[in-house]
Scaffold this active site. Sequence first.
Site, PDB file in Angstrom:
ATOM      1  N   LYS A 135       0.850  -1.188   0.000  1.00 17.42           N
ATOM      2  CA  LYS A 135       0.000   0.000   0.000  1.00 17.42           C
ATOM      3  C   LYS A 135       0.888   1.242   0.000  1.00 17.42           C
ATOM      4  O   LYS A 135       1.891   1.292   0.736  1.00 17.42           O
ATOM      5  CB  LYS A 135      -0.873  -0.037   1.252  1.00 17.42           C
ATOM      6  CG  LYS A 135      -1.962   1.019   1.326  1.00 17.42           C
ATOM      7  CD  LYS A 135      -2.785   0.807   2.607  1.00 17.42           C
ATOM      8  CE  LYS A 135      -3.951   1.781   2.727  1.00 17.42           C
ATOM      9  NZ  LYS A 135      -4.734   1.534   3.967  1.00 17.42           N
ATOM     10  N   SER A 210      -9.539   0.989   3.092  1.00 19.30           N
ATOM     11  CA  SER A 210      -8.684   1.834   2.299  1.00 19.30           C
ATOM     12  C   SER A 210      -7.547   1.105   1.597  1.00 19.30           C
ATOM     13  O   SER A 210      -6.949   1.665   0.692  1.00 19.30           O
ATOM     14  CB  SER A 210      -8.096   2.926   3.196  1.00 19.30           C
ATOM     15  OG  SER A 210      -7.181   2.363   4.122  1.00 19.30           O
ATOM     16  N   GLY A 233     -11.236  -1.063   9.362  1.00 24.70           N
ATOM     17  CA  GLY A 233     -11.661  -2.108   8.433  1.00 24.70           C
ATOM     18  C   GLY A 233     -10.853  -2.112   7.155  1.00 24.70           C
ATOM     19  O   GLY A 233     -11.152  -2.852   6.219  1.00 24.70           O
ATOM     20  N   SER A 234      -9.803  -1.323   7.117  1.00 19.61           N
ATOM     21  CA  SER A 234      -9.123  -1.033   5.848  1.00 19.61           C
ATOM     22  C   SER A 234      -8.308  -2.171   5.260  1.00 19.61           C
ATOM     23  O   SER A 234      -7.906  -2.104   4.115  1.00 19.61           O
ATOM     24  CB  SER A 234      -8.234   0.201   6.010  1.00 19.61           C
ATOM     25  OG  SER A 234      -9.021   1.376   5.991  1.00 19.61           O
TER      26      SER A 234
END
Lengths: 563, 563
Positions: A135, A210, A233-234
Amino acid sequence: MTVSNGTRSWQEIAHDYQKHRDETVARVDPAIPDAPAKLPLNVTGLPKQLLSAREIEITEQTVPELKQKLSTGEWKCVDVIKAFLRRAGLGQKLVNCVAELLPERAIKRAEELDQYLEEHKRPIGPLHGIPISVKEHLGMKGLDLNAGFCSFVGKVPDEDAHLLKILWEAGCVFYVRSTQPQTLMHLETSSNLCGVTVNPFNRALTCGGSSGGEGALQGIGGSILGIGSDIGGSIRSPAANNGAYGFRPSTYRLPTGGYASAMPGADSIVGVVGPLSNSLEGIELFMQTVIDAQPWLKEPSLVPLPWKQPDPNWFTDHSGKFKIKVGVLWTDEVVKPHPPVLRALKEVVEKLKQTEGYEIVEWKPYKHDLAWDIIASLYFPDGGAKESAAIDSSGEPWRPLSEFIIKDNPLVKAHSIDDIWFWHRQRNEYRTDYAKLWNSTAVKDHGKGVLEGAVDVILCPVGPGAAPPINCARYWGYTSQWNLLDYPSVVFPVTKVKPDVDVTETDYKPLNDQDEYNYKLYEPELYRDAPVALQLVARRYEDEKVLKALELIQKATGAPFEK
Amino acid sequence: MTVSNGTRSWQEIAHDYQKHRDETVARVDPAIPDAPAKLPLNVTGLPKQLLSAREIEITEQTVPELKQKLSTGEWKCVDVIKAFLRRAGLGQKLVNCVAELLPERAIKRAEELDQYLEEHKRPIGPLHGIPISVKEHLGMKGLDLNAGFCSFVGKVPDEDAHLLKILWEAGCVFYVRSTQPQTLMHLETSSNLCGVTVNPFNRALTCGGSSGGEGALQGIGGSILGIGSDIGGSIRSPAANNGAYGFRPSTYRLPTGGYASAMPGADSIVGVVGPLSNSLEGIELFMQTVIDAQPWLKEPSLVPLPWKQPDPNWFTDHSGKFKIKVGVLWTDEVVKPHPPVLRALKEVVEKLKQTEGYEIVEWKPYKHDLAWDIIASLYFPDGGAKESAAIDSSGEPWRPLSEFIIKDNPLVKAHSIDDIWFWHRQRNEYRTDYAKLWNSTAVKDHGKGVLEGAVDVILCPVGPGAAPPINCARYWGYTSQWNLLDYPSVVFPVTKVKPDVDVTETDYKPLNDQDEYNYKLYEPELYRDAPVALQLVARRYEDEKVLKALELIQKATGAPFEK
């Protein structure tokens, strides 16, 4: 990439950013085929049509399978990384999941690893040659670090994030940086830098977020092991939405040093990093490798808990027989999950009930609405000032879900110190109450903390539905619940939406506005092919136990039921 | 006690509070002898003159000695607790260290324990009958909980603090609640409720604080195991000033649930509870007993780290030989310690140098002035508003050291959320830098967190001198340093001030105002008989290791050199 945002408009910044991204994709050799002019909704079949059989074979390994082939030299790291570069690059053309590819440094690294193995006749470390996608907001030396904000473009760290250093020393190859939303605080992936990342199983739906670039890479097969981050919750949303495994560990187990945030120094709710993978074994190998490196010696916020090997006592009843007690949370009583989620839960529960050693009990939700009030009051204690400044300083527009979670969120307020202490007390009290609830499931308290017959894990939805249409992921409760409690939680694929089976519940009376919003979202045909996942949760710092429990539950049920 | 502060003046509240206290002392049977009309400066010899030989024998056991006699029934719990009630009550008359005695409930408990042992032929738990003294601000069911503020008098918890429940289940007897200062934020013990607690070795000096009642009880022999709390030195200062052992564990190992604070919800700097004892073994038994109860199951902020048994690898060099590497911090270069402290350090170091297996290296201080700026900026992030309100709402006057640490402290400011994040970042960076410093002492980094030859422990002063005269404990740096870093730190008795030997350094040029203040405090004769202690520190969560290292260092050196 490195660019200076200087005096450029946000449009220019975004244009240059995308131009750079496209150039990195274009530099992959052999050239990545163009996507068909007219894309189907479900693009997960396209890699097989557009890439070589060899590339498909390589990119469809699990992590342990690949590890075995790479560490013995049966496969070359260079061949492997080239296949992943091609498939990730193709993923970019299909679902827009890439921030940038790193072809040159990845191939150089892979060549060095191949040479190492040849010279030393042994792998350099436990992740020898394993491709890991990252990420974007985990800093990489010499590369841009923007956290999804146009105004951050041009920040360039002078060293790799701590986590990446450890993985590098373990032998991995970084080859792609993946997309993320503006603010990092969406359960989708939409930014002015990269646009919208969509779901490879159904391009009308979100990939989640995300860590949505990571999720989409899993869905399209461009990554088998990637790094996301999760404060509500990403990791779990994109893993679930893309049929992958995703793990949110307890806080302070994995290093976060060197990741970008708009609110550094904020720690009322602590974000974590964690893995996404196409296998549970990939998750476990990742966790163990990082923790074995004793990252707490360099990052003192981390807790020196070694990675535990499975303990037979975890799942043994008083008489020494194998036993797992599973609490099932069907709904949080704030927003009721859509039919496909309830079906997935039912299918797993039914199979567990038929399996020796599994005890299934109902897990009643405990004030999940209060839990949201607490966590949402603590996400942006400055009223969103830092996030707003990070957006507004470049003039870039607010993405809809940034508005939703900050501007339209009545719980976001500029707190005084006194307010924040109030919410800390609420948070601490909620955590204590929940622990009491969990302890109360024990049949007997033997004292000294020995609880007999307590629930081992909670099985529950990951969200109130499968991946929703773009800009509609507006309910975080099923994941943020465990961030508030700091319980380790892993999501795993179970089934897919079947419009014929998962029909709308026509006479449902919504509980509240949020529930109504969610209820109205569901039209079976719209969700066709969307993966459906479930979530398994254990108590704080029982990270190893929850992963082992999932392994056993998968064996017992045969999940996932659809590939 | 329970009283309502209602509409009473603070003077009436304090009067009633002291009246209640004196009544609890008066209820001890046989009656506690009065103190001589004219007390000597050093009152530590008086218990032997005023109590029975049997009482002296009982109260001068170490914890393991007493445990052995109580758990076998050789001694009765009732006899033991009566002796401690008498000696603690006498301590009150000599140095004013008691908030209240608990004669009735302590004797009732002891009788029940004696009965249990008779019936079951085994002790009820690992602390069967062990008397434990408790700093007042740990809540006890049905008793006042005031944290040193007149305005808090009348708050009465409906259950015991979590820690006390665990100790109770382990079999201990609570018999005395000890004094603490207004705000709990002095390194002395002075409040409008209880007055000033003084040092039994030299009544012109402070007993230390904030757990000063506990410290003085150790000094006078009224307790051999007690509970204090520490956010800047509040266990270690009184232990050191009274010739006792005191341990500040790493945060989140021992439960703090149910302790009173003026700033609940504040967690930028985290306070801990911990033991004071007349033996190192008492400290260890306390720690192990509490942690064996797995308090994290009820208090989720705690980390589930079991209490580790000594590991031979802690102190072994690369070839497998015994080896402890001790870093010696002579001065923090902000305030230079007085001659007795430097002598104590020198005596220990010289003996270690002569002992096989000990490597002594200099530990250069790293920006201890910055460390203080950070921690002092985070102690009262609301600018002291909550503390001020707790004082001012009753109209009680500010004690001098409350003024010093809040009103006169230029680092105390009403922070914005942004300010507090700034200081969190400073804190985190300082911790990371210090970890890097420690890692850099390794001879070799084998990767995977294996450091060869790194310093095991730091040996350093506990303060810039022995116990100073009343209202003069104005430098926290030698203890608050380890709170900022969250390093476990234990203090141990070494020697006493010897005015003939510990002469003033006449040609010293102070480094700064604080150093000058401290330098001028020292007049050898004034400090006569004051205990001198040292501090041993290990890395975060190496609690077990630092205690084991102290055991070995004591064996190697023969410390304490004076009883």
